[in-house]
Design an enzyme around this catalytic site. Sequence first.
Site, PDB file in Angstrom:
ATOM      1  N   LYS A 188       1.514  -9.745  -0.192  1.00 16.07           N
ATOM      2  CA  LYS A 188       1.356  -9.170  -1.628  1.00 16.07           C
ATOM      3  C   LYS A 188       1.891  -7.762  -1.144  1.00 16.07           C
ATOM      4  O   LYS A 188       2.314  -6.890  -0.256  1.00 16.07           O
ATOM      5  CB  LYS A 188      -0.443  -8.233  -1.553  1.00 16.07           C
ATOM      6  CG  LYS A 188      -0.689  -7.688  -3.176  1.00 16.07           C
ATOM      7  CD  LYS A 188      -2.347  -7.697  -3.566  1.00 16.07           C
ATOM      8  CE  LYS A 188      -2.701  -6.461  -4.208  1.00 16.07           C
ATOM      9  NZ  LYS A 188      -2.740  -4.934  -3.687  1.00 16.07           N
ATOM     10  N   CYS A 202       0.686  -1.310   0.243  1.00 16.11           N
ATOM     11  CA  CYS A 202       0.114  -0.017   0.012  1.00 16.11           C
ATOM     12  C   CYS A 202       1.151   1.179  -0.075  1.00 16.11           C
ATOM     13  O   CYS A 202       1.808   1.365   1.147  1.00 16.11           O
ATOM     14  CB  CYS A 202      -1.520  -0.229   1.267  1.00 16.11           C
ATOM     15  SG  CYS A 202      -1.566   1.574   1.458  1.00 16.11           S
ATOM     16  N   ASP A 218      -2.699  -3.815 -14.055  1.00 17.50           N
ATOM     17  CA  ASP A 218      -3.368  -3.746 -16.018  1.00 17.50           C
ATOM     18  C   ASP A 218      -4.065  -4.688 -16.341  1.00 17.50           C
ATOM     19  O   ASP A 218      -4.001  -5.115 -17.970  1.00 17.50           O
ATOM     20  CB  ASP A 218      -2.261  -3.254 -16.121  1.00 17.50           C
ATOM     21  CG  ASP A 218      -1.613  -1.740 -16.181  1.00 17.50           C
ATOM     22  OD1 ASP A 218      -2.709  -1.316 -15.046  1.00 17.50           O
ATOM     23  OD2 ASP A 218      -0.526  -1.425 -16.770  1.00 17.50           O
ATOM     24  N   ARG A 267      -9.346  -2.693 -10.387  1.00 18.83           N
ATOM     25  CA  ARG A 267      -9.830  -1.557 -10.508  1.00 18.83           C
ATOM     26  C   ARG A 267     -10.752  -2.576 -12.613  1.00 18.83           C
ATOM     27  O   ARG A 267     -11.836  -1.441 -12.101  1.00 18.83           O
ATOM     28  CB  ARG A 267      -8.827  -0.222 -11.550  1.00 18.83           C
ATOM     29  CG  ARG A 267      -8.682   0.212 -10.619  1.00 18.83           C
ATOM     30  CD  ARG A 267      -7.664   0.619 -10.598  1.00 18.83           C
ATOM     31  NE  ARG A 267      -6.094   0.730 -11.564  1.00 18.83           N
ATOM     32  CZ  ARG A 267      -4.995   1.108 -12.386  1.00 18.83           C
ATOM     33  NH1 ARG A 267      -5.084   1.869 -12.248  1.00 18.83           N
ATOM     34  NH2 ARG A 267      -3.895   0.262 -12.097  1.00 18.83           N
ATOM     35  N   ASN A 321      -0.436  -9.168 -10.770  1.00 16.52           N
ATOM     36  CA  ASN A 321      -1.430  -7.787 -10.628  1.00 16.52           C
ATOM     37  C   ASN A 321      -0.735  -6.256 -11.426  1.00 16.52           C
ATOM     38  O   ASN A 321       0.748  -6.616 -11.240  1.00 16.52           O
ATOM     39  CB  ASN A 321      -1.149  -7.406  -9.305  1.00 16.52           C
ATOM     40  CG  ASN A 321      -2.284  -6.713  -8.692  1.00 16.52           C
ATOM     41  OD1 ASN A 321      -1.910  -5.328  -7.862  1.00 16.52           O
ATOM     42  ND2 ASN A 321      -3.518  -6.871  -9.351  1.00 16.52           N
TER      43      ASN A 321
END
Length: 329
Positions: free
Chosen positions: A137, A98, A200, A223, A198
Amino acid sequence: MAMTNFDSRVFLAPMAGITDKPFRRLVASFGKGNIVSEMVAVNALTRQNRKTWRIADVRDEPYPVIVQLVGGEPELFAEAARVAAELGAGGLDINMGCPVRKIVNNNSGAYLMTDMPRAAKIIETTVRATSLPVSVKFRKGWDHEHVNAVDFARMCEESGAVRITVHGRTRSDFYAGRADWEIIGEVKNAVKIPVVANGDITDGPTAAAALAATGADGVMIGRAALGAPWAVADIDRYLQTGVLPPVKTTVEIMQVLLAHLDGLEEYYGSRTALSLSRKYVCWYCRGLREAKRFREHYVRLTGLAEARTAVKEYFGGLSAGEANGGEER
Ligand SMILES: Cc1cc2nc3c(=O)[nH]c(=O)nc-3n(C[C@H](O)[C@H](O)[C@H](O)COP(=O)(O)O)c2cc1C
């Protein structure tokens, strides 16, 4: 190796403020795919913060949910892992990517890519405290001068992570520019545990391209699922069959949006549901005719009943087949 709960290679990305219970239920209703929760702060979880407990409570979901933990103090992760397990987690993921300043300043999220000993301690502590599978992640690195995803991946593996997800951007990129799939391929070559690519990935063909380019074991979709909760299942099906799903009609999109409104109302109550629905509605009508005018109208509505009527009028007024390919998408 069975990589996931669902034996699917597709993961819904954790998205704070998005992948809440109503959204997860909707995503799961379309078919297979692994579901990750919003990030949950370990300090709030261990302090028995009621709101955080509710966010982490996945006991009544009829599919395994991977609960994502975020924090910077290794000792809190043991207790957080136990609480998350009690609240029904099917797996734990640790957020080390993040980019948000508030998180990074708390020795959390992408900060951990700059402090590998602390990151290792967090993973080891969590793995020791739980029998749940623990994944991590992270990103490509902190910035373009500090690209350390490969070393970081090895550290995750050595510390006991069962799977890693790599977002092919640095912290300093935030979400800008194109995700770098090459670095994901380098990570894949460096570790034995499954790697999830991960960044796009928007549909079946881009998922297949990411798998081919990186050699990764799975893909994670963020997204592209906004306003499209069917995306995860569609991509899962595409990877298995090579068949592209039919484009959703405007009536189908309307039905999904109405179901989403129902889910939000049931979980949050009508006031909060209405305010949360504003962002979702924007995404559901991306690319549709007069979307801008409809959004402007929608954000002024003051009740959920009115909101449902407005949705029916707007989507009902669009002719079938108008979804996708519009000017705003
Ligand atoms: C609104 C939003 C919230 C996010 N929240 C989280 C989060 O809680 N934890 C996390 O690891 N990543 C979070 N991310 C990052 C996504 O999981 C994902 O890594 C990123 O969006 C890139 O994937 P995409 O190109 O498929 O969107 C968030 C992204 C967005 C857009």
